[in-house]
Design a protein around this motif. Sequence first.
Motif, PDB file in Angstrom:
ATOM      1  N   LEU A 226       0.819  -1.283   0.140  1.00 45.71           N
ATOM      2  CA  LEU A 226       0.025   0.045   0.152  1.00 45.71           C
ATOM      3  C   LEU A 226       0.842   1.290   0.097  1.00 45.71           C
ATOM      4  CD1 LEU A 226      -2.781   1.300   0.107  1.00 45.71           C
ATOM      5  CD2 LEU A 226      -2.752   1.204   2.512  1.00 45.71           C
ATOM      6  N   GLY A 227       1.885   1.386   0.981  1.00 41.59           N
ATOM      7  CA  GLY A 227       2.901   2.535   0.917  1.00 41.59           C
ATOM      8  C   GLY A 227       3.194   2.862  -0.331  1.00 41.59           C
ATOM      9  N   ALA A 228       3.988   1.848  -0.832  1.00 39.48           N
ATOM     10  CA  ALA A 228       4.651   2.203  -2.121  1.00 39.48           C
ATOM     11  C   ALA A 228       3.620   2.543  -3.068  1.00 39.48           C
ATOM     12  CB  ALA A 228       5.312   0.855  -2.587  1.00 39.48           C
ATOM     13  N   ILE A 229       2.412   2.086  -3.215  1.00 40.55           N
ATOM     14  CA  ILE A 229       1.580   2.240  -4.442  1.00 40.55           C
ATOM     15  C   ILE A 229       1.014   3.474  -4.210  1.00 40.55           C
ATOM     16  CG2 ILE A 229      -0.807   1.463  -5.290  1.00 40.55           C
ATOM     17  CD1 ILE A 229       0.197  -1.230  -4.909  1.00 40.55           C
ATOM     18  N   ALA A 230       0.670   3.991  -2.876  1.00 44.96           N
ATOM     19  CA  ALA A 230       0.118   5.306  -2.832  1.00 44.96           C
ATOM     20  C   ALA A 230       1.161   6.502  -3.174  1.00 44.96           C
ATOM     21  CB  ALA A 230      -0.313   5.405  -1.277  1.00 44.96           C
ATOM     22  N   VAL A 231       2.222   6.182  -2.684  1.00 47.18           N
ATOM     23  CA  VAL A 231       3.378   7.221  -3.043  1.00 47.18           C
ATOM     24  C   VAL A 231       3.894   7.289  -4.410  1.00 47.18           C
ATOM     25  CG1 VAL A 231       5.960   7.745  -2.749  1.00 47.18           C
ATOM     26  CG2 VAL A 231       4.687   6.839  -0.688  1.00 47.18           C
ATOM     27  N   ALA A 232       3.885   6.214  -5.081  1.00 49.61           N
ATOM     28  CA  ALA A 232       3.994   6.166  -6.625  1.00 49.61           C
ATOM     29  C   ALA A 232       2.747   6.938  -7.251  1.00 49.61           C
ATOM     30  CB  ALA A 232       4.030   4.820  -6.869  1.00 49.61           C
ATOM     31  N   ALA A 233       1.384   6.696  -6.849  1.00 49.94           N
ATOM     32  CA  ALA A 233       0.207   7.036  -7.486  1.00 49.94           C
ATOM     33  C   ALA A 233       0.309   8.802  -7.282  1.00 49.94           C
ATOM     34  CB  ALA A 233      -1.102   6.563  -7.042  1.00 49.94           C
ATOM     35  N   TYR A 234       0.624   8.995  -6.009  1.00 50.48           N
ATOM     36  CA  TYR A 234       0.465  10.642  -6.026  1.00 50.48           C
ATOM     37  C   TYR A 234       1.737  11.416  -6.385  1.00 50.48           C
ATOM     38  CZ  TYR A 234      -3.677  10.550  -2.996  1.00 50.48           C
ATOM     39  OH  TYR A 234      -5.072  10.155  -2.781  1.00 50.48           O
ATOM     40  N   SER A 235       2.674  10.471  -6.336  1.00 47.89           N
ATOM     41  CA  SER A 235       4.038  11.258  -7.101  1.00 47.89           C
ATOM     42  C   SER A 235       3.746  11.361  -8.452  1.00 47.89           C
ATOM     43  CB  SER A 235       5.178  10.812  -6.395  1.00 47.89           C
ATOM     44  OG  SER A 235       5.087   9.600  -6.277  1.00 47.89           O
ATOM     45  N   TYR A 236       3.265  10.344  -9.133  1.00 47.04           N
ATOM     46  CA  TYR A 236       3.300  10.492 -10.502  1.00 47.04           C
ATOM     47  C   TYR A 236       2.361  11.585 -11.007  1.00 47.04           C
ATOM     48  CZ  TYR A 236       6.558   6.773 -10.649  1.00 47.04           C
ATOM     49  OH  TYR A 236       7.469   5.992 -10.459  1.00 47.04           O
ATOM     50  N   MET A 237       1.054  11.513 -10.254  1.00 45.12           N
ATOM     51  CA  MET A 237       0.020  12.407 -10.441  1.00 45.12           C
ATOM     52  C   MET A 237       0.643  14.203 -10.335  1.00 45.12           C
ATOM     53  SD  MET A 237      -3.307  11.101  -8.381  1.00 45.12           S
ATOM     54  CE  MET A 237      -4.119  12.635  -8.366  1.00 45.12           C
ATOM     55  N   ALA A 238       1.528  14.210  -9.571  1.00 47.25           N
ATOM     56  CA  ALA A 238       2.270  15.479  -9.355  1.00 47.25           C
ATOM     57  C   ALA A 238       3.244  15.604 -10.380  1.00 47.25           C
ATOM     58  CB  ALA A 238       3.090  15.497  -7.854  1.00 47.25           C
ATOM     59  N   LEU A 239       3.668  14.570 -11.105  1.00 44.80           N
ATOM     60  CA  LEU A 239       4.861  14.777 -12.182  1.00 44.80           C
ATOM     61  C   LEU A 239       3.947  14.682 -13.398  1.00 44.80           C
ATOM     62  CD1 LEU A 239       7.555  12.438 -10.797  1.00 44.80           C
ATOM     63  CD2 LEU A 239       7.420  15.017 -10.624  1.00 44.80           C
ATOM     64  N   VAL A 240       2.614  14.794 -13.709  1.00 43.43           N
ATOM     65  CA  VAL A 240       1.931  14.626 -14.737  1.00 43.43           C
ATOM     66  C   VAL A 240       2.332  15.658 -15.875  1.00 43.43           C
ATOM     67  CG1 VAL A 240      -0.276  15.569 -16.050  1.00 43.43           C
ATOM     68  CG2 VAL A 240      -0.301  13.529 -14.125  1.00 43.43           C
ATOM     69  N   PRO A 241       2.851  17.110 -15.330  1.00 39.36           N
ATOM     70  CA  PRO A 241       3.244  17.906 -16.334  1.00 39.36           C
ATOM     71  C   PRO A 241       4.685  17.580 -16.826  1.00 39.36           C
ATOM     72  CG  PRO A 241       2.302  19.187 -14.344  1.00 39.36           C
ATOM     73  CD  PRO A 241       2.462  17.565 -14.106  1.00 39.36           C
ATOM     74  N   ALA A 338      10.856   3.234   7.406  1.00 35.43           N
ATOM     75  CA  ALA A 338      11.870   2.544   6.535  1.00 35.43           C
ATOM     76  C   ALA A 338      11.670   1.060   6.408  1.00 35.43           C
ATOM     77  CB  ALA A 338      13.088   2.656   7.400  1.00 35.43           C
ATOM     78  N   GLU A 339      11.144   0.185   7.570  1.00 37.35           N
ATOM     79  CA  GLU A 339      11.035  -0.982   7.348  1.00 37.35           C
ATOM     80  C   GLU A 339      10.099  -1.490   6.289  1.00 37.35           C
ATOM     81  OE1 GLU A 339      10.353   0.611  10.049  1.00 37.35           O
ATOM     82  OE2 GLU A 339       8.398  -0.460  10.895  1.00 37.35           O
ATOM     83  N   LYS A 340       9.240  -0.535   5.932  1.00 36.93           N
ATOM     84  CA  LYS A 340       8.057  -1.125   4.965  1.00 36.93           C
ATOM     85  C   LYS A 340       8.624  -0.474   3.608  1.00 36.93           C
ATOM     86  CE  LYS A 340       4.692  -2.150   8.000  1.00 36.93           C
ATOM     87  NZ  LYS A 340       3.639  -3.047   7.856  1.00 36.93           N
ATOM     88  N   PHE A 341       9.244   0.492   3.649  1.00 41.17           N
ATOM     89  CA  PHE A 341       9.290   1.328   2.169  1.00 41.17           C
ATOM     90  C   PHE A 341      10.740   0.822   1.475  1.00 41.17           C
ATOM     91  CE2 PHE A 341       9.921   4.592  -0.792  1.00 41.17           C
ATOM     92  CZ  PHE A 341       8.656   4.858  -1.161  1.00 41.17           C
ATOM     93  N   LEU A 342      11.764   0.549   2.489  1.00 42.27           N
ATOM     94  CA  LEU A 342      13.188   0.292   1.897  1.00 42.27           C
ATOM     95  C   LEU A 342      13.261  -1.027   1.596  1.00 42.27           C
ATOM     96  CD1 LEU A 342      15.724   2.844   3.648  1.00 42.27           C
ATOM     97  CD2 LEU A 342      14.470   2.851   1.403  1.00 42.27           C
ATOM     98  N   VAL A 343      12.421  -1.672   0.707  1.00 44.96           N
ATOM     99  CA  VAL A 343      12.369  -2.949   0.462  1.00 44.96           C
ATOM    100  C   VAL A 343      12.458  -3.111  -0.929  1.00 44.96           C
ATOM    101  CG1 VAL A 343      11.106  -4.048   2.463  1.00 44.96           C
ATOM    102  CG2 VAL A 343       9.904  -3.096   0.654  1.00 44.96           C
ATOM    103  N   ALA A 344      13.033  -4.399  -1.808  1.00 48.06           N
ATOM    104  CA  ALA A 344      12.946  -4.196  -3.065  1.00 48.06           C
ATOM    105  C   ALA A 344      11.976  -3.945  -4.049  1.00 48.06           C
ATOM    106  CB  ALA A 344      13.746  -5.633  -3.497  1.00 48.06           C
TER     107      ALA A 344
END
Lengths: 438, 89
Positions: A226-241, A338-344
């Motif tokens: 969930l964490g990685a997906i949420a961060v990816a979704a929101y950061s790519y939305m921010a990077l749309v331009p 860290a223990e949730k996000f810094l994984v492969a």
Amino acid sequence: MKHFLLALSAFVFLAFSQVNAADTHAQVSTQNVQSEYHSKSITELFKNFYASTGINAFLSPKEGMMSHGQELSTFHQSYGRIIMILVAFALFYLAIAKGFEPLLLIPIAFGGLLANIPLADIAGPEGFLGILFNMGISTGLFPLLIFMGVGAMTDFGPLLANPKTALLGGAAQFGIFGTLVGAVALTQYTSIFEFSLQDASAIGIIGGADGPTSIFVASKLAPDLLGAIAVAAYSYMALVPIIQPPIMRALTTKEERKIKMEQLREVSKLEKIIFPLTVIVLSILILPDSTPLIGALMFGNFAKESGVVDRLSDTMQNALINIVTIFLGLSVGSKLAAEKFLVAETLGVLALGLIAFSVGTASGVLMAKLMNKFSSQKINPLIGSAGVSAVPMAARVSNKEGMKADPTNMLLMHAMGPNVAGVIGSAVAAGVLLSIFN
Amino acid sequence: MKKRVVPMEINLVAEGLKFMVLGMATVFLFLILLVFVLNLQAKILNKFFPQKAIPTEGRRSSDASSPKSDNKALVAAITAAIQTFRNSK
């Protein structure tokens, strides 16, 4: 209750396993056994205090520390946390100096900062981020509340005026399913990642460019990611331009970008009132699994368009969505621990999410070109990219690219059609994925 | 990390492709139906509720009448001003 007891026993275990640091904790929390006080020398007091500082926690991580029922490696306790705190600072910079979706990035990054504080365990089940997370994200509640607000803010008029642009919003969902296949292909043919079909579905939904939908699906299918997906979704939305324009330019010719579209007809009030009901009826008939998302969206829109409950629609599009955004952002941020996000897997999710997004953009543009082959009423292919939801950012990008080709060409309202259809499209795609695993 | 056990005989990619066919078909079916229904709805509404369908125009015509009277008053005021100005000379 069982959960609480479990958490409590974990807490007690923690308290005993590192007596020094936990002394202060035990006194703070009232329901815990108070350790008997015995006289301490001044050096002992200072030594004990040093043991409870963050400096010590960063410098000398302990083996066997538990968090969320998992053992924490020493890397995740020390360098991992420092890296994630720096990531949070980098996100602050992007939000404040670069203006990337600050409304989301600030709460998310601050949640990440709080979640990486040693000893305090703010993101644990007892901490306030953990409580928010369990309350609103594990249950899938917050994304739906956000969808209500989005519905109350969205004007579906441009879609009603030119309904066939909805197909562009459908084509852009190709990114979701293309990425799903990509993720399982990675699992099958390489041994780098191990994504199940559920994980792959949740990753693919990032291509829908819709934060709440991504979180809703991930919380049901792949809570671990969930964490990685949420961060990816929101950061790519921010990077749309940044992400979209090169793809749009690569797939269109200068002439195509200059196409002017007909003025949109005026849509009557009655049509707008009936629209949410029409969509609801369709989704009831075809895909009841999508009705939590579409139902919330259309409730918000109905409240807005009915015109008789302005107080409610006003609350949904301001107060409610703001409150929920704060909670949602902070609790998503808690997954930046860290223990949730810094994984492969995180790297895989981030990379696949970017692919999902790009494929969605490209297929929207290509669909517009295809429609031009069959229809006399020309469509500017630049509005195809707005079919990934990301309302209204994607539509603004279409408009900006159109103005670059021809400064008199205003595409904004035309792009809003596929843009809002994209929201419906990705909710339908989410419903399909959820129905498969039901 | 939870590991979901996947039997080896399932070809994940084939499954994914099946999902893709189902998913895209559903999304397009939904949106094509939506386009169809919306076009139909627009036709019906404009046929049976034409007055209600264009309330903005009704309002606009009444709006347009008030500026007209305003204009008259304005013209009158200007002429009066010019008169007094000429008279004062």
